[in-house]
Scaffold this active site. Structure first.
Site, PDB file in Angstrom:
ATOM      1  N   SER A   1     -55.581 -53.311   4.914  1.00 38.80           N
ATOM      2  CA  SER A   1     -55.326 -53.551   6.337  1.00 38.80           C
ATOM      3  C   SER A   1     -54.895 -54.973   6.649  1.00 38.80           C
ATOM      4  O   SER A   1     -54.595 -55.276   7.810  1.00 38.80           O
ATOM      5  CB  SER A   1     -56.578 -53.199   7.155  1.00 38.80           C
ATOM      6  OG  SER A   1     -56.655 -51.806   7.361  1.00 38.80           O
TER       7      SER A   1
ATOM      8  N   LYS B   1     -51.731 -55.330   8.609  1.00 36.80           N
ATOM      9  CA  LYS B   1     -51.662 -55.334  10.071  1.00 36.80           C
ATOM     10  C   LYS B   1     -51.344 -56.718  10.634  1.00 36.80           C
ATOM     11  O   LYS B   1     -50.937 -56.841  11.794  1.00 36.80           O
ATOM     12  CB  LYS B   1     -52.970 -54.802  10.654  1.00 36.80           C
ATOM     13  CG  LYS B   1     -53.238 -53.330  10.342  1.00 36.80           C
ATOM     14  CD  LYS B   1     -54.524 -52.861  11.021  1.00 36.80           C
ATOM     15  CE  LYS B   1     -54.745 -51.366  10.825  1.00 36.80           C
ATOM     16  NZ  LYS B   1     -55.213 -51.029   9.472  1.00 36.80           N
TER      17      LYS B   1
ATOM     18  N   SER C   1     -59.305 -52.237  13.614  1.00 40.92           N
ATOM     19  CA  SER C   1     -58.475 -51.899  12.453  1.00 40.92           C
ATOM     20  C   SER C   1     -57.949 -50.473  12.553  1.00 40.92           C
ATOM     21  O   SER C   1     -57.883 -49.738  11.558  1.00 40.92           O
ATOM     22  CB  SER C   1     -59.236 -52.087  11.129  1.00 40.92           C
ATOM     23  OG  SER C   1     -58.341 -52.192  10.040  1.00 40.92           O
TER      24      SER C   1
ATOM     25  N   LYS D   1     -48.182 -29.668 -20.705  1.00 42.44           N
ATOM     26  CA  LYS D   1     -48.604 -28.811 -19.595  1.00 42.44           C
ATOM     27  C   LYS D   1     -49.794 -27.973 -20.000  1.00 42.44           C
ATOM     28  O   LYS D   1     -49.914 -27.534 -21.144  1.00 42.44           O
ATOM     29  CB  LYS D   1     -47.454 -27.878 -19.168  1.00 42.44           C
ATOM     30  CG  LYS D   1     -47.729 -27.107 -17.887  1.00 42.44           C
ATOM     31  CD  LYS D   1     -47.796 -28.040 -16.679  1.00 42.44           C
ATOM     32  CE  LYS D   1     -48.171 -27.290 -15.401  1.00 42.44           C
ATOM     33  NZ  LYS D   1     -49.614 -26.981 -15.316  1.00 42.44           N
TER      34      LYS D   1
END
Length: 266
Positions: free
Chosen positions: A84, A87, A142, A215
């Site tokens: 965060s 931000k 947040s 696989k």
């Protein structure tokens, strides 16, 4: 260092927004030159007296905000997930390009890429609030959906806003920085292979370092199946196991017999 100057610029922009300004008494305040000299002396003394230090972290950085000087750095140029902290850039762009009194409407796009349990400010689709309040929802709480709402408001679309983030980072000198979204949640879906032959983990008793792919398969009628390749000392083999059992060990653990049988086969 360009990166240090860029970080300093981002920090100062946020200080203006989220921190109170403490005013000193004009009669007692030191002159700028005196303050700078005192700060330099104090910083140098602190550095010379500091013990050898290593942060218990991937990367660390300590900057003297009076001078912009780097006091300590550890892997400062290594690319790491910022979470965060992302931000901060979202907030910077909002302050540079938006009007704090703008009214923002929360759309469904605010929640489009959020994972279960991620932090939000509990904003509701259709809710309207000022950009300033939205920034508080993003920086204090947040809120990831708040970050998306800011991005959509400023950039028109979240995708275009992310382009703005990366362009601004480059302008600031953060040339190794690359954002994928405005909130900082990981953009990579984490996948765990079902082929335990190639899953390197200390608790995986099936790991076979010479194996390459390929696989696995399982149904009740088919049993445990695996097809794998292996390379060693110039040999290159393809192994196939079909119809192996599922065994319950005395410890209660389940053993998928296809993997040890494939190792035996190699």
């Amino acid at each position: 260092m360009k990166k240090i100057r860029a970080l300093l610029a981002l920090f100062l922009c946020l200080v203006i927004f989220v921190a109170p300004v403490l005013a000193a008494d004009e009669t007692t305040a030191a002159t700028p030159d005196d303050a700078s000299q005192s700060a330099d002396t104090s910083a140098e003394a602190a550095v010379s007296a500091a013990p050898e230090y290593h942060a218990n972290a991937k990367a660390a950085l300590l900057i003297d905000l009076n001078t912009g000087r780097t006091i300590f750095e550890q892997n400062a140029d290594e690319q790491v997930y910022p979470a965060s902290l992302t931000k901060i850039m979202t907030c910077l762009l909002a302050l540079e390009n938006g009007n704090l009194s703008d009214t923002v409407t929360i759309t469904e796009n605010a929640y489009a890429d959020l994972v279960s349990g991620s932090s939000t400010a509990d904003l509701q689709v259709g809710e309207q609030l000022r950009l300033e309040d939205l920034l508080y929802c993003m920086m204090v709480e947040s809120g990831n959906e708040a970050a998306n709402a800011v991005a959509e408001h400023i950039g028109g679309t979240i995708e275009d806003f992310v382009k703005m983030m990366n362009e601004r980072a480059y302008e600031l000198g953060c040339t190794h920085t690359h954002f994928m979204n405005p909130h900082g949640l990981p953009d990579e879906r984490v996948l765990k292979t079902t082929n335990m032959l190639i899953f390197q983990n200390s608790g995986n008793r099936y790991y076979y370092p010479k194996a390459i792919g390929i696989k696995t398969g399982y149904t009740t009628p088919a049993g445990r199946c695996v097809i794998s390749a292996a390379k060693s000392s110039g040999m290159y083999l393809l192994g196939i196991i079909c119809g192996a059992e599922t065994t319950v060990l005395e410890t209660g653990d389940i053993q998928m017999e296809s993997f040890p049988e494939c190792i035996n086969l190699f």
